[in-house]
Scaffold this motif. Sequence first.
Motif, PDB file in Angstrom:
ATOM      1  N   PHE A 115       0.711  -1.193  -0.046  1.00 14.09           N
ATOM      2  CA  PHE A 115      -0.007   0.006  -0.022  1.00 14.09           C
ATOM      3  C   PHE A 115       0.961   1.263   0.020  1.00 14.09           C
ATOM      4  O   PHE A 115       1.702   1.343   0.814  1.00 14.09           O
ATOM      5  CB  PHE A 115      -0.948  -0.139   1.198  1.00 14.09           C
ATOM      6  N   ALA A 116       0.505   2.037  -0.884  1.00 13.88           N
ATOM      7  CA  ALA A 116       1.098   3.667  -0.808  1.00 13.88           C
ATOM      8  C   ALA A 116      -0.170   4.554  -1.063  1.00 13.88           C
ATOM      9  O   ALA A 116      -0.960   3.963  -1.731  1.00 13.88           O
ATOM     10  CB  ALA A 116       2.096   3.942  -1.912  1.00 13.88           C
ATOM     11  N   GLN A 117       0.031   5.744  -0.678  1.00 11.83           N
ATOM     12  CA  GLN A 117      -1.127   6.537  -0.998  1.00 11.83           C
ATOM     13  C   GLN A 117      -1.048   7.222  -2.124  1.00 11.83           C
ATOM     14  O   GLN A 117      -0.198   7.479  -2.590  1.00 11.83           O
ATOM     15  CB  GLN A 117      -0.924   7.720   0.182  1.00 11.83           C
ATOM     16  N   GLN A 118      -2.402   7.364  -2.639  1.00  9.94           N
ATOM     17  CA  GLN A 118      -2.496   7.902  -4.154  1.00  9.94           C
ATOM     18  C   GLN A 118      -2.127   9.175  -4.334  1.00  9.94           C
ATOM     19  O   GLN A 118      -1.565   9.482  -5.302  1.00  9.94           O
ATOM     20  CB  GLN A 118      -4.131   7.554  -4.614  1.00  9.94           C
ATOM     21  N   ARG A 119      -2.122   9.855  -3.301  1.00 14.93           N
ATOM     22  CA  ARG A 119      -1.935  11.323  -3.517  1.00 14.93           C
ATOM     23  C   ARG A 119      -0.523  11.603  -2.964  1.00 14.93           C
ATOM     24  O   ARG A 119      -0.050  12.827  -3.219  1.00 14.93           O
ATOM     25  CB  ARG A 119      -2.855  12.063  -2.304  1.00 14.93           C
ATOM     26  N   LYS A 120       0.332  10.673  -2.896  1.00 16.70           N
ATOM     27  CA  LYS A 120       1.757  10.660  -2.752  1.00 16.70           C
ATOM     28  C   LYS A 120       2.463  11.043  -4.448  1.00 16.70           C
ATOM     29  O   LYS A 120       1.997  10.572  -5.314  1.00 16.70           O
ATOM     30  CB  LYS A 120       2.452   9.800  -2.446  1.00 16.70           C
ATOM     31  N   PRO A 121       3.173  12.077  -4.385  1.00 16.60           N
ATOM     32  CA  PRO A 121       3.748  12.272  -5.681  1.00 16.60           C
ATOM     33  C   PRO A 121       4.523  11.121  -6.287  1.00 16.60           C
ATOM     34  O   PRO A 121       5.008  10.270  -5.618  1.00 16.60           O
ATOM     35  CB  PRO A 121       4.842  13.606  -5.291  1.00 16.60           C
TER      36      PRO A 121
END
Length: 305
Positions: A115-121
Amino acid sequence: MSNLSGTALWQQVQTVTKSALSSGALKSIPTRCIEQPVMLGQLTLHLQIRVVANLARKSKATKDAASQIKKPEDFDPFLPYEPALYVGELTAHYRCLLNKFNVMDHHILMVTTEFAQQRKPLNSEDFHAALICLQAQQGLVFFNGGPEAGSSITHKHLQMIPFTKTENETDNNYPFESLFKHLPLAAKGSKQSTLPFPHKVARTAYPAGSEPDEIRRCAELNCRNYHRMLSELELHNLTDGLAPAHNLLMTREHIWVVPRSQSSYSNLAINALGFAGTILVKDDHQLTQLDQIGCLELLKNVTPD
C-alpha cells in the motif's frame, strides 16, 4: 516469479482479458464514441466523447461500478487483488492488473505491491512501471492524483489505455497530443500549450532499447521533469507528504501535468483522460449538458483559475 515486459507482457494482457471476459470477472461497459471538432485558434481538435450505452446503464456491471464508489474509504480492491484480473509482476514494487470496469479495451492498471497513498507524488519506481508498459504497447499512461483529480481509490496506481488503431492500422494518439508536437521542447524544459487551462508539457525520456539500466535512467529523468512541472504549477507544497490534486498523462513522446480544483462540474466528472481530449458521459442528457457548456470550458472549470 519473473517480471513481465515487452511482447510477453502484452500477450499476457490479451490472454487474461479473454479469460476474464469469459468468466465474467471483467465487466466491460459499452459506449458509443462521438468525434467532437473543437476550434482552438486556427487548429481543429477532434475530441472523443464516449457515451455509456443504454443497455449498459441498466446492467449489473454498471450498478456494480456505481456501488464500488460507495464502499468505505479504506476499501482496497488491490489488497487482495482479484486473481482473475491479475496479469503479472512488472517490478519488485509494481504489478499489472486489468481494470475491472473498463470502458476501452485492454485498460490496465499498474498497482504498487504494497500500500502507498494515491496522493503521494510519483517517484522513479512509478515511472519505471509506466515505461515498461509503454514499451509493451503504444498508449497513454495516466494518473489521477487524489479525489479532486478523479481518483476513487486511495491505493497508489497508474492506468494505461492502448492507442486505438485507425483504418490503415496505424496507432492513433490522443487529441490534445497533436498540439504538443508544435512546442519547442528542450530535453530538460517544459512549456504550456495553447489549451485554455493551466498545465505543463515536457518531452518523455523514452528508452531506445530494453536494457534495464537505460529504462531506469529514463524513469529517473521523467521523474525529475515531473517534479519540476509540479513546482512550476505550484503543486510542490506538500501536506503530510501528499501533493495537491493533479493529473499526469504520459505517452512515448510527451508528459503533461494538470492541476485540479474539483472532480466535476455540473455533475460532469472529469479524470485525467479529459486532459487527453477524451470525455466520458453517462447518458444523452449529460451529452446535451456537455454540448451546452463546451468541452474546453468544462476542463477550465475543474482546474484552478
